[in-house]
Design a protein around this motif. Sequence first.
Motif, PDB file in Angstrom:
ATOM      1  N   GLY A  86      -0.316  17.331 -28.935  1.00 32.28           N
ATOM      2  CA  GLY A  86       0.677  18.219 -28.349  1.00 32.28           C
ATOM      3  C   GLY A  86       0.650  18.250 -26.834  1.00 32.28           C
ATOM      4  N   ASP A  87      -0.438  17.761 -26.201  1.00 29.90           N
ATOM      5  CA  ASP A  87      -0.487  17.714 -24.736  1.00 29.90           C
ATOM      6  C   ASP A  87       0.667  16.869 -24.223  1.00 29.90           C
ATOM      7  N   ARG A  88       1.258  17.286 -23.125  1.00 28.21           N
ATOM      8  CA  ARG A  88       2.408  16.599 -22.553  1.00 28.21           C
ATOM      9  C   ARG A  88       2.034  15.265 -21.927  1.00 28.21           C
ATOM     10  N   TYR A  89       2.930  14.299 -22.054  1.00 27.38           N
ATOM     11  CA  TYR A  89       2.786  12.993 -21.422  1.00 27.38           C
ATOM     12  C   TYR A  89       3.236  13.082 -19.967  1.00 27.38           C
ATOM     13  N   ASN A  90       2.503  12.407 -19.089  1.00 29.77           N
ATOM     14  CA  ASN A  90       2.901  12.256 -17.696  1.00 29.77           C
ATOM     15  C   ASN A  90       2.315  10.929 -17.228  1.00 29.77           C
ATOM     16  N   VAL A  91       3.141  10.025 -16.785  1.00 32.43           N
ATOM     17  CA  VAL A  91       2.679   8.681 -16.440  1.00 32.43           C
ATOM     18  C   VAL A  91       1.590   8.695 -15.371  1.00 32.43           C
ATOM     19  N   LEU A  92       1.612   9.653 -14.446  1.00 32.56           N
ATOM     20  CA  LEU A  92       0.636   9.666 -13.361  1.00 32.56           C
ATOM     21  C   LEU A  92      -0.636  10.451 -13.656  1.00 32.56           C
ATOM     22  N   ILE A  93      -0.580  11.437 -14.569  1.00 29.79           N
ATOM     23  CA  ILE A  93      -1.777  12.257 -14.807  1.00 29.79           C
ATOM     24  C   ILE A  93      -2.182  12.389 -16.275  1.00 29.79           C
ATOM     25  N   ASN A  94      -1.347  11.966 -17.208  1.00 32.00           N
ATOM     26  CA  ASN A  94      -1.720  12.028 -18.619  1.00 32.00           C
ATOM     27  C   ASN A  94      -0.982  10.963 -19.427  1.00 32.00           C
ATOM     28  N   ASN A  95      -1.291   9.704 -19.113  1.00 34.52           N
ATOM     29  CA  ASN A  95      -0.706   8.618 -19.893  1.00 34.52           C
ATOM     30  C   ASN A  95      -1.685   8.207 -20.986  1.00 34.52           C
TER      31      ASN A  95
END
Length: 124
Positions: A86-95
């Motif tokens: 469920g954690d959100r995807y973010n290309v720079l901090i959570n890929n």
Amino acid sequence: MSDYPFERTATVYPAGTILQVKAFGFVTHYGISTGYGTVIHTSARFGRVEETDMADFSQGKSVKAVHLSAGISGAELVARARSRKGDRYNVLINNCEHFVTWVMEGKGRSAQLGPLDARRLSRD
């Protein structure tokens, strides 16, 4: 067609196995095998950490197991990975690479981003 993911995939990897597929060009997509024919991974397509079957993870591309030593059991790696669902995807901090390195080492890092990795200076 079977209701069980392990019956729909040709290869079932042991729990905690790090898997990779070539996404496009030099970009690699990573995930963690649950041992039941599913993979926990994060991607822009889903926008969050998800547990999907192998077909959704690989998108028809060949899957390769990456042999890394984590110092903890495969079951514990899967439990750590599931705790992030469920954690959100973010290309720079959570890929996907941040996610897998966090599960393995407790610190999310992305070598593919190099100097663009916003988390490389953080302490997690």
